[in-house]
Design an enzyme around this catalytic site. Structure first.
Site, PDB file in Angstrom:
ATOM      1  N   LYS A   1      43.711  39.479  51.188  1.00  0.00           N
ATOM      2  CA  LYS A   1      43.174  39.596  49.997  1.00  0.00           C
ATOM      3  C   LYS A   1      41.803  38.756  49.917  1.00  0.00           C
ATOM      4  O   LYS A   1      41.741  38.032  50.889  1.00  0.00           O
ATOM      5  CB  LYS A   1      43.919  38.704  48.849  1.00  0.00           C
ATOM      6  CG  LYS A   1      43.495  39.294  47.222  1.00  0.00           C
ATOM      7  CD  LYS A   1      44.171  40.548  46.844  1.00  0.00           C
ATOM      8  CE  LYS A   1      43.744  41.077  45.466  1.00  0.00           C
ATOM      9  NZ  LYS A   1      44.224  42.323  44.987  1.00  0.00           N
TER      10      LYS A   1
ATOM     11  N   GLY B   1      49.036  46.338  27.062  1.00  0.00           N
ATOM     12  CA  GLY B   1      47.968  46.740  27.855  1.00  0.00           C
ATOM     13  C   GLY B   1      47.503  48.284  27.883  1.00  0.00           C
ATOM     14  O   GLY B   1      48.390  48.780  28.900  1.00  0.00           O
ATOM     15  N   VAL B   2      46.596  48.852  27.220  1.00  0.00           N
ATOM     16  CA  VAL B   2      46.309  50.088  27.389  1.00  0.00           C
ATOM     17  C   VAL B   2      45.048  50.227  28.239  1.00  0.00           C
ATOM     18  O   VAL B   2      44.210  50.763  27.807  1.00  0.00           O
ATOM     19  CB  VAL B   2      46.742  50.993  26.345  1.00  0.00           C
ATOM     20  CG1 VAL B   2      48.057  51.262  25.990  1.00  0.00           C
ATOM     21  CG2 VAL B   2      45.874  50.440  25.104  1.00  0.00           C
ATOM     22  N   GLY B   3      44.927  49.579  29.382  1.00  0.00           N
ATOM     23  CA  GLY B   3      43.789  49.775  30.255  1.00  0.00           C
ATOM     24  C   GLY B   3      43.735  50.966  31.091  1.00  0.00           C
ATOM     25  O   GLY B   3      44.542  52.121  30.705  1.00  0.00           O
TER      26      GLY B   3
ATOM     27  N   VAL C   1      45.534  51.536  33.793  1.00  0.00           N
ATOM     28  CA  VAL C   1      46.887  52.071  34.237  1.00  0.00           C
ATOM     29  C   VAL C   1      47.660  52.419  32.853  1.00  0.00           C
ATOM     30  O   VAL C   1      48.138  53.379  32.729  1.00  0.00           O
ATOM     31  CB  VAL C   1      47.536  50.893  35.120  1.00  0.00           C
ATOM     32  CG1 VAL C   1      49.018  51.603  35.290  1.00  0.00           C
ATOM     33  CG2 VAL C   1      46.791  50.705  36.298  1.00  0.00           C
TER      34      VAL C   1
END
Ligand code: NAD
Length: 360
Positions: A80, A182-184, A186
């Protein structure tokens, strides 16, 4: 944190400090394990409070990537990159932005392919195009495998289906109640896919517009973000932040299944993984269920083919079922079953590396 001690404890290979005085680049690349292949991991830009916090994050995230690739059966290791900064501020000066990302690209290139990067939180396709000017070791560009989110959502859907099959005994999602936090990128696609399958949806987010859009499209009921985990639903799908499964939330969870895309859902892996197991809640380990994006990006390495990619992502269904069964049969928390699965593959593959292939 004593870095060598930490590296020894978790088996890290390399931690690299990045600094470019001219462009202001400050960050780290961490390579956790390359037994299975080059370490692939996104580059995150975040306003860390201090250096220590950034180092800890890059190390933790790199280790997670090793487990994710190993469980997904990919020939990739874990790594990362994190950069200390404000992503919006970085985009203001276009010349500085170019120098910044090209300096980063040179660092990536200097590792000769031991580390391959991609987009992550705080980076954009344009940033990665600038990195590409300096190195071939960057993937997930708009012209290649593209945005990983729809692929991640597809994998999460498969994982949810596997959990429902094991826990509720049905292959259909019709009438199954799912709460998505969370409806971002994905979560919104996942809501669409679940809606197509006839699931009943509850959604929460801090973004009112995103909520309205998803609700209008899927008929989802909007719920306050602080109570979404307490709903009496079949599946709770955390698709926002990490560490939301903790002492404060777990006692209120009524769902039989937790299966979502967020990374590092368990605040304390051992403690909270065990807590869920003892409560009889089926937990789909995050790095197994959310590997769709990584699986898709990996296809670039072997020659991108969307159909092959979707087929490989479908296998998340079998993997999650295998983990749940093993967890039940051996009375072991699912997070531990997944960790052992990753460790076993790495160990077995490290042994075949002693067989040398003759080269000219
Ligand atoms: P995103 O930033 O597009 O979406 C996250 C959403 O969560 C946003 O709409 C945001 O407003 C919302 N949110 C923030 N705080 C919240 C809160 N307290 N309660 C409810 N909602 C809140 O991110 P994404 O790409 O959709 O990723 C979602 C999660 O899945 C992240 O944890 C990410 O690390 C993980 N993940 C994503 C991918 C991918 O392909 N994008 C792959 C693997 C894992």
């Amino acid at each position: 944190m004593l870095k060598f001690e930490y590296m020894e404890k978790y088996g890290y290979e390399q931690l690299i400090y990045l600094y470019d005085r001219n462009s202001g680049l400050k960050g780290f690349i961490c390579i956790h394990n390359t037994t299975l292949g080059p370490a692939l991991g996104g580059t995150r830009v975040w306003e860390y409070e201090n250096e220590e916090e950034a180092v800890l994050d890059v190390m933790r995230l790199a280790r997670g990537m090793t487990k994710k690739a190993a469980c997904a059966g990919l020939n990739l290791g874990g790594g990362k990159a994190v950069i200390i900064g404000n992503s919006k501020a970085l985009r203001k000066d276009t010349v500085k932005r170019e120098a910044f990302w090209r300096a980063f690209g040179r660092y990536v290139d200097s590792l000769g392919g031991r580390f391959i990067t991609a987009e992550d939180v705080g980076t954009s396709p344009l940033d990665m195009n600038l990195v590409k000017m300096e190195t071939d070791h960057v993937m997930g560009l708009p012209t290649t495998s593209g945005d990983p989110s729809p692929f991640t959502a597809h994998g999460v859907l498969k994982g949810i289906k596997a959990c429902v099959k094991e826990e509720i005994g049905t292959s259909k999602l019709e009438g199954i109640k799912v709460a998505i936090s969370g409806v971002g990128h994905v979560g919104a696609v996942l809501a669409d896919l679940l809606h197509e399958e006839g699931a009943i949806l509850y959604i929460s987010d801090i973004d009112e517009e995103a909520l309205k859009e998803v609700s209008e499209k899927t008929g989802a009921t909007i719920v306050d973000k602080d109570i979404i985990h307490t709903l009496d639903v079949d599946v709770y799908a955390p698709c926002a932040l990490g560490a939301t499964l903790n002492d404060k939330t777990i006692p209120y969870i009524k769902a039989k299944i937790i299966a979502g895309s967020a990374n590092n859902q368990l605040e304390d892996t051992n403690k909270h993984g065990l807590m869920l197991h003892e409560l009889g809640i089926v937990y789909a380990p995050d790095y197994v269920i959310n590997a769709g994006g990584l699986i898709n990006v990996y296809q670039e390495k072997i020659g991108y083919n969307k159909e092959a990619s979707m087929h490989a992502i479908d296998l998340i269904y079998d993997r999650i079922r295998e983990i749940i069964r093993e967890s039940k049969d051996s009375n072991t928390p699912s997070y531990l079953v997944a960790e052992r699965m990753a460790e076993r593959r790495i160990e077995m593959m490290s042994k075949i590396s002693s067989i040398h292939i003759a080269t000219k």
